[in-house]
Enzyme design. Structure first.
Site, short mmCIF file in Angstrom:
data_model
loop_
_atom_site.label_atom_id
_atom_site.label_comp_id
_atom_site.label_asym_id
_atom_site.label_seq_id
_atom_site.Cartn_x
_atom_site.Cartn_y
_atom_site.Cartn_z
N PRO A 129 13.36 81.76 -25.88
CG PRO A 129 13.08 83.79 -27.02
CD PRO A 129 13.05 82.30 -27.22
CB ILE A 158 21.71 79.31 -30.67
CG1 ILE A 158 20.20 79.21 -30.32
CG2 ILE A 158 22.17 78.11 -31.51
CD1 ILE A 158 19.84 78.10 -29.35
CB CYS A 233 21.85 65.98 -28.88
SG CYS A 233 21.06 65.37 -30.36
NE ARG A 238 22.30 67.83 -20.11
CZ ARG A 238 21.01 67.57 -19.96
NH1 ARG A 238 20.61 66.31 -19.69
NH2 ARG A 238 20.12 68.53 -20.05
CD GLU A 359 24.93 70.90 -23.44
OE1 GLU A 359 24.32 69.83 -23.26
OE2 GLU A 359 25.24 71.32 -24.55
CB THR A 361 20.23 74.76 -14.41
OG1 THR A 361 19.13 74.05 -13.82
CG2 THR A 361 19.71 75.70 -15.48
C1 FAD Z 1 26.63 80.91 -23.07
C2 FAD Z 1 25.45 80.01 -23.29
C3 FAD Z 1 25.43 79.17 -24.39
C4 FAD Z 1 24.30 78.35 -24.65
N1 FAD Z 1 24.27 77.56 -25.76
C5 FAD Z 1 23.12 76.89 -26.10
C6 FAD Z 1 23.00 76.19 -27.33
O1 FAD Z 1 23.97 76.09 -28.10
N2 FAD Z 1 21.80 75.64 -27.67
C7 FAD Z 1 20.72 75.72 -26.84
O2 FAD Z 1 19.66 75.19 -27.21
N3 FAD Z 1 20.79 76.37 -25.64
C8 FAD Z 1 21.97 76.96 -25.25
N4 FAD Z 1 22.05 77.66 -24.05
C9 FAD Z 1 20.85 77.80 -23.22
C10 FAD Z 1 20.90 76.98 -21.95
O3 FAD Z 1 20.80 75.61 -22.24
C11 FAD Z 1 19.78 77.48 -21.04
O4 FAD Z 1 20.19 78.76 -20.59
C12 FAD Z 1 19.52 76.56 -19.85
O5 FAD Z 1 18.87 75.40 -20.27
C13 FAD Z 1 18.69 77.22 -18.74
O6 FAD Z 1 17.56 77.82 -19.27
P1 FAD Z 1 17.19 79.35 -18.87
O7 FAD Z 1 18.40 80.18 -19.11
O8 FAD Z 1 15.95 79.68 -19.61
O9 FAD Z 1 16.93 79.33 -17.32
P2 FAD Z 1 15.56 78.91 -16.59
O10 FAD Z 1 15.08 77.61 -17.11
O11 FAD Z 1 14.64 80.07 -16.62
O12 FAD Z 1 16.10 78.69 -15.11
C14 FAD Z 1 16.35 79.78 -14.21
C15 FAD Z 1 16.61 79.20 -12.83
O13 FAD Z 1 15.45 78.46 -12.39
C16 FAD Z 1 15.84 77.16 -12.04
N5 FAD Z 1 14.74 76.22 -12.33
C17 FAD Z 1 13.99 76.13 -13.46
N6 FAD Z 1 13.08 75.13 -13.34
C18 FAD Z 1 13.30 74.56 -12.12
C19 FAD Z 1 12.72 73.50 -11.42
N7 FAD Z 1 11.73 72.75 -11.92
N8 FAD Z 1 13.17 73.21 -10.18
C20 FAD Z 1 14.19 73.91 -9.63
N9 FAD Z 1 14.80 74.93 -10.25
C21 FAD Z 1 14.35 75.25 -11.48
C22 FAD Z 1 17.07 76.87 -12.87
O14 FAD Z 1 17.84 75.80 -12.31
C23 FAD Z 1 17.78 78.20 -12.81
O15 FAD Z 1 18.48 78.30 -11.59
C24 FAD Z 1 23.21 78.40 -23.75
C25 FAD Z 1 23.26 79.22 -22.61
C26 FAD Z 1 24.38 80.01 -22.37
C27 FAD Z 1 24.42 80.88 -21.14
#
Ligand code: FAD
Length: 380
Positions: A129, A158, A233, A238, A359, A361
């Site tokens: 989270p 997940i 992985c 990706r 995977e 952003t």
């Molecule tokens: C439908 C779905 C399926 C998924 N499946 C999986 C899965 O199977 N397993 C798993 O482990 N995860 C999974 N995810 C999670 C996904 O990998 C994360 O949502 C993703 O890594 C982004 O993390 P966050 O949502 O916490 O966003 P945050 O990390 O909070 O990012 C929010 C915003 O801030 C920006 N940001 C953050 N840090 C920086 C920085 N240093 N510089 C510039 N911009 C920044 C991001 O680019 C984004 O625009 C899934 C997500 C979705 C939506």
């Protein structure tokens, strides 16, 4: 651009096989599954028979395809729906790959044939989270206790969480980040679906809760330690996403083109005859062509063992942005019909919002490429 001339006959055969599967099994039903937020579990054995799971891996019943053939599978599947492509990506690149690359012989024998045959399903628990873009900050802990580890923590977003028989869970142990195979039904391990998604509705997305889950030490992946485990992985997954984005962009482009040729506005003129509409098609077809060539070049490099994670970041970043731009332009070209699920475009567009975020952003891939070209980390 005669890009087909760059593919071998075997590659085109694989593409055709998946294309027929998507046309027959996915396209007639996907809007209904999307509306009902239903994962079509009945397709799992069919996809297994066609060799989709771990298609580019060797042994254990895997199809042993090249990375380009595998990419074409992802392209065609995502032409159907990003949620189904996501399911296949997770099963192969995020569950079978770490077991294959880092597992013990016993773990491989136990899980890989079953995962390949779709008799077992898997999920990949990295995101938490409070730790998405920065998974290295994870709070999930694994504490050694005799011949077991005790896992505590929460994993969020997940894919396939509640339908998985085995979860690859990444946790912080005494000696660094480690991967654990946590089986469904383990005491203290629960999964719950995330409801109310406007994206990837035909794919299951869940939260995993680990409360004092005792995992036998032999369930830890023995051959990898540190963030390289999960990140390697992600590079595999990706890569497939970069190809999938081409397929979904093609689907949106084709739909909009057919529509624009018959939809008439102003003097019985098809909207395809208006200059500003043609500009959109010129941009779409050019960007899709560039995306295809990028996917193919990264695939060829990968088949030669010369693709690295920065190549894959460029592929994922460019192609998903292209697909989203194409989907939005295509949506616009359908006017009001573009927001109805009688047409697939709005579904694709909503799906791509997740693909843009998961995977790594778009921003994070920007920073990975930025680090490669400048030599300076901007995000660590
Ligand atoms: C439908 C779905 C399926 C998924 N499946 C999986 C899965 O199977 N397993 C798993 O482990 N995860 C999974 N995810 C999670 C996904 O990998 C994360 O949502 C993703 O890594 C982004 O993390 P966050 O949502 O916490 O966003 P945050 O990390 O909070 O990012 C929010 C915003 O801030 C920006 N940001 C953050 N840090 C920086 C920085 N240093 N510089 C510039 N911009 C920044 C991001 O680019 C984004 O625009 C899934 C997500 C979705 C939506």
């Amino acid at each position: 651009m005669e890009i087909d001339s760059l593919f071998s006959d075997e590659e085109k055969m694989v593409r055709q096989m998946v294309r027929e599967f998507v046309d027959q099994e996915i396209l007639p039903h996907i809007e209904e599954w999307n509306r009902e937020a239903k994962f079509p579990a009945h397709l799992v054995p069919l996809m297994a028979d066609l060799g989709f799971f771990g298609a580019n891996m060797q042994g254990y019943g895997c199809a042993g395809m090249s990375n380009v053939q595998y990419g074409l599978i992802m392209q065609e599947l995502e032409r159907g729906d990003s949620g189904l492509r996501s399911f296949v990506s997770v099963q192969g690149a995020l569950v079978m790959y770490p077991i294959h690359a880092y597992g013990s012989d016993q773990q491989k024998e136990r899980w890989l044939p079953a995962l390949q045959q779709g008799k077992a399903l898997g999920c990949f628990g990295l995101t938490e989270p409070d730790f998405g873009s920065n998974p290295a900050g994870m709070r999930t802990r694994a504490v050694k206790d005799g011949d077991h580890y005790v896992l505590n923590g929460e994993k969020a977003w997940i894919t396939s969480g509640t339908i998985a028989d085995v979860a690859v869970v990444w946790a912080r142990a005494d000696d660094g980040i480690r991967g654990f195979l946590v089986e469904r039904g383990s005491t203290g391990f629960t999964a719950k679906d995330i409801k109310g998604k406007w994206s990837l509705r035909a794919s299951v997305t869940s939260t995993l809760l680990l409360q004092d889950v005792r995992v036998p030490a032999c369930n830890m992946l023995p051959k990898v330690k540190g963030m390289n485990g999960p990140l390697s992985c992600l590079t595999q997954a990706r890569y497939g996403i970069g190809w999938g984005a081409v397929g979904v962009a093609m689907a949106c482009y084709n739909e909009a083109l057919e529509y624009a040729k018959v939809r008439k506005q102003f003097d019985e003129r098809p909207i395809a005859g208006h200059q500003l509409v043609q500009e959109k098609f010129a941009d779409m077809v050019t960007e899709i062509t560039k995306a295809q060539l990028l996917a193919l070049q990264v695939g060829r490099l990968k088949d030669q063992g010369r693709a690295d994670f920065a190549h894959v970041s460029m592929l994922k970043r460019n192609n998903v942005r292209t697909a989203l731009d194409v989907a939005r332009a295509a949506r616009d070209l359908l006017g009001a019909n573009g927001v109805a699920d009688e047409y697939p475009i709005f579904r694709h567009m909503c799906n791509l919002e997740s693909v843009y975020t998961y995977e790594g952003t778009h921003n994070i891939h920007t920073l990975i490429i930025g680090e490669r070209v400048t030599g300076i980390h901007a995000y660590k």
